[in-house]
Design a protein around this motif. Structure first.
Motif, mmCIF file in Angstrom:
data_model
loop_
_atom_site.group_PDB
_atom_site.id
_atom_site.type_symbol
_atom_site.label_atom_id
_atom_site.label_comp_id
_atom_site.label_asym_id
_atom_site.label_seq_id
_atom_site.Cartn_x
_atom_site.Cartn_y
_atom_site.Cartn_z
ATOM 1 N N GLN A 21 14.420 4.889 24.419
ATOM 2 C CA GLN A 21 13.420 5.662 23.716
ATOM 3 C C GLN A 21 12.029 5.261 24.191
ATOM 4 O O GLN A 21 11.777 4.110 24.506
ATOM 5 C CB GLN A 21 13.528 5.492 22.200
ATOM 6 N N PHE A 22 11.144 6.250 24.238
ATOM 7 C CA PHE A 22 9.791 6.003 24.727
ATOM 8 C C PHE A 22 8.868 5.664 23.557
ATOM 9 O O PHE A 22 7.826 6.292 23.356
ATOM 10 C CB PHE A 22 9.274 7.217 25.497
ATOM 11 N N CYS A 23 9.269 4.659 22.780
ATOM 12 C CA CYS A 23 8.464 4.188 21.666
ATOM 13 C C CYS A 23 8.929 2.787 21.298
ATOM 14 O O CYS A 23 10.022 2.366 21.676
ATOM 15 C CB CYS A 23 8.570 5.112 20.452
ATOM 16 N N ASN A 24 8.096 2.076 20.574
ATOM 17 C CA ASN A 24 8.485 0.765 20.065
ATOM 18 C C ASN A 24 9.287 0.962 18.784
ATOM 19 O O ASN A 24 8.947 1.825 17.970
ATOM 20 C CB ASN A 24 7.228 -0.075 19.779
ATOM 21 N N THR A 25 10.336 0.185 18.588
ATOM 22 C CA THR A 25 11.208 0.396 17.438
ATOM 23 C C THR A 25 11.230 -0.790 16.479
ATOM 24 O O THR A 25 12.113 -0.882 15.643
ATOM 25 C CB THR A 25 12.648 0.684 17.906
ATOM 26 N N GLN A 26 10.255 -1.673 16.593
ATOM 27 C CA GLN A 26 10.202 -2.822 15.689
ATOM 28 C C GLN A 26 9.090 -2.620 14.674
ATOM 29 O O GLN A 26 7.903 -2.624 14.999
ATOM 30 C CB GLN A 26 9.967 -4.126 16.454
ATOM 31 N N LYS A 27 9.470 -2.447 13.415
ATOM 32 C CA LYS A 27 8.499 -2.192 12.368
ATOM 33 C C LYS A 27 7.508 -3.350 12.261
ATOM 34 O O LYS A 27 7.879 -4.517 12.313
ATOM 35 C CB LYS A 27 9.209 -1.992 11.029
ATOM 36 N N GLY A 28 6.238 -2.997 12.111
ATOM 37 C CA GLY A 28 5.201 -4.007 11.995
ATOM 38 C C GLY A 28 4.529 -4.362 13.307
ATOM 39 O O GLY A 28 3.515 -5.068 13.316
ATOM 40 N N THR A 29 5.056 -3.856 14.420
ATOM 41 C CA THR A 29 4.454 -4.129 15.729
ATOM 42 C C THR A 29 3.091 -3.441 15.832
ATOM 43 O O THR A 29 2.926 -2.291 15.425
ATOM 44 C CB THR A 29 5.370 -3.637 16.861
ATOM 45 N N LEU A 30 2.126 -4.165 16.386
ATOM 46 C CA LEU A 30 0.797 -3.614 16.634
ATOM 47 C C LEU A 30 0.591 -3.444 18.133
ATOM 48 O O LEU A 30 0.877 -4.357 18.907
ATOM 49 C CB LEU A 30 -0.287 -4.540 16.074
ATOM 50 N N LEU A 31 0.105 -2.290 18.523
ATOM 51 C CA LEU A 31 -0.223 -1.998 19.913
ATOM 52 C C LEU A 31 -1.741 -1.865 20.018
ATOM 53 O O LEU A 31 -2.347 -1.041 19.318
ATOM 54 C CB LEU A 31 0.458 -0.703 20.366
ATOM 55 N N TYR A 32 -2.341 -2.661 20.881
ATOM 56 C CA TYR A 32 -3.798 -2.657 21.030
ATOM 57 C C TYR A 32 -4.184 -1.937 22.320
ATOM 58 O O TYR A 32 -3.623 -2.215 23.382
ATOM 59 C CB TYR A 32 -4.337 -4.091 21.063
ATOM 60 N N TYR A 33 -5.170 -1.040 22.209
ATOM 61 C CA TYR A 33 -5.624 -0.255 23.349
ATOM 62 C C TYR A 33 -7.118 -0.452 23.565
ATOM 63 O O TYR A 33 -7.906 -0.461 22.612
ATOM 64 C CB TYR A 33 -5.356 1.236 23.126
ATOM 65 N N GLU A 34 -7.483 -0.598 24.817
ATOM 66 C CA GLU A 34 -8.894 -0.607 25.182
ATOM 67 C C GLU A 34 -9.273 0.821 25.533
ATOM 68 O O GLU A 34 -8.750 1.392 26.494
ATOM 69 C CB GLU A 34 -9.145 -1.529 26.371
ATOM 70 N N THR A 35 -10.179 1.383 24.754
ATOM 71 C CA THR A 35 -10.579 2.776 24.945
ATOM 72 C C THR A 35 -11.996 2.838 25.495
ATOM 73 O O THR A 35 -12.927 2.290 24.899
ATOM 74 C CB THR A 35 -10.506 3.554 23.620
ATOM 75 N N ARG A 36 -12.143 3.506 26.635
ATOM 76 C CA ARG A 36 -13.441 3.655 27.289
ATOM 77 C C ARG A 36 -13.874 5.115 27.233
ATOM 78 O O ARG A 36 -13.147 6.005 27.664
ATOM 79 C CB ARG A 36 -13.367 3.205 28.753
ATOM 80 N N ASP A 37 -15.052 5.324 26.686
ATOM 81 C CA ASP A 37 -15.660 6.655 26.642
ATOM 82 C C ASP A 37 -16.712 6.703 27.737
ATOM 83 O O ASP A 37 -17.765 6.058 27.636
ATOM 84 C CB ASP A 37 -16.295 6.896 25.271
ATOM 85 N N GLY A 223 6.289 2.766 24.392
ATOM 86 C CA GLY A 223 5.466 3.900 24.007
ATOM 87 C C GLY A 223 4.347 4.124 24.994
ATOM 88 O O GLY A 223 4.495 3.871 26.196
ATOM 89 N N LEU A 224 3.202 4.569 24.495
ATOM 90 C CA LEU A 224 2.074 4.862 25.369
ATOM 91 C C LEU A 224 1.553 3.593 26.027
ATOM 92 O O LEU A 224 1.303 2.584 25.363
ATOM 93 C CB LEU A 224 0.947 5.513 24.565
ATOM 94 N N VAL A 225 1.376 3.641 27.342
ATOM 95 C CA VAL A 225 0.792 2.531 28.096
ATOM 96 C C VAL A 225 -0.632 2.879 28.531
ATOM 97 O O VAL A 225 -1.517 2.026 28.505
ATOM 98 C CB VAL A 225 1.656 2.181 29.324
ATOM 99 N N LYS A 226 -0.841 4.144 28.881
ATOM 100 C CA LYS A 226 -2.182 4.547 29.306
ATOM 101 C C LYS A 226 -2.349 6.050 29.112
ATOM 102 O O LYS A 226 -1.385 6.809 29.204
ATOM 103 C CB LYS A 226 -2.411 4.194 30.788
#
Length: 250
Positions: A21-37, A223-226
């Motif tokens: 599956q193209f997602c994380n399946t562990q409840k409580g997991t945090l995914l941090y993203y660096e977002t550049r505008d 899940g989403l990488v970029k």
């Protein structure tokens, strides 16, 4: 959350790990993203949290709450739902009529309880909401299917969402979607074999509309990488890159 309940949910997720599956399946997991505008020349950290993981029949359902840039279609897209029905396809829902109705019902109950703190008659509360919903027309789903056996050049299906509450009308859609292929991507969070897709996202409310051109990379069990958001002419407006995965402590 009680430890026993957490362990139960964790085991439920692990029991489905044999499926891709193209997602994380562990409840409580945090995914941090660096977002550049690139327009505003700003950099910020956005987060996504896996808030629920459960089985419905043979389908594994994962709910992920996004904060910041990843809420592409506004507040109603704050939560993304992944449905893994088999070992080849993950259906990623960005916006749906069912979720919007659930969200509105929660907002309605919160407001009702604040205005009527002593009211306990659930049927009375629900009746008021049903009367409100008679004025609302809401249908459709904006989604993207992510497939492990996808091939470069595969087309993604078009999908649409409609919300209408006079005089307000809102629409959202995904179109012109294409699978670009699989690509290895390295970020601060690690090295991932990613499915790369592109599509056109359009959002319109009343007379205001916005169209963006998205390219996204998804890794199995992550899940989403970029993601890259571009103009029609190809200018990069914003990027979000996975920089850290924080798993919950047991």
């Amino acid at each position: 959350m009680k430890k026993t309940l957490y362990l139960f949910m964790l085991l439920a997720a692990c029991s489905s790990a044999v499926k891709a599956q193209f997602c994380n399946t562990q409840k409580g997991t945090l995914l941090y993203y660096e977002t550049r505008d690139t327009e505003k020349e700003t950099v910020q950290t956005d987060t996504s949290c896996i808030v629920d993981v459960y089985k419905s029949g043979d389908t594994l359902i994962v709910k992920q709450e996004n904060r910041g840039k990843r809420a592409e279609f506004g507040d109603a897209a704050e939560q993304i739902t992944f449905r893994c029905d088999n070992d080849k396809t993950t259906r990623m829902t960005l916006m749906s009529a069912d979720y919007l109705k659930e969200m509105m019902y929660r907002y309605y109950l919160d407001g009702y309880h604040q205005a009527n703190p002593e009211e306990t008659d659930e049927e009375k509360m629900k009746k008021g909401f049903d009367e409100f919903m008679e004025q609302l027309h809401c249908e459709g789903e904006v989604y993207i299917p992510l497939k492990t056996d996808a091939k470069a050049g595969d087309k993604l299906p078009e999908s649409k969402f409609l919300y209408k509450l006079k005089p307000i009308k809102m629409t959202a859609s995904v179109s012109n979607g294409t699978v670009i292929g699989f690509e290895t991507l390295t970020t601060e969070a690690g090295t991932f074999n990613c499915l790369k897709v592109s599509y056109q996202a359009k959002y319109k409310i009343m007379f205001i509309s916005e169209t963006t051109y998205m390219t996204e990379w998804y890794a199995e069990n992550v899940g989403l990488v970029k993601s890259e958001e571009r103009t029609k002419r190809g200018k990069v407006m914003a990027t979000s890159t996975l920089v850290r995965i924080e798993k919950p402590s047991i």
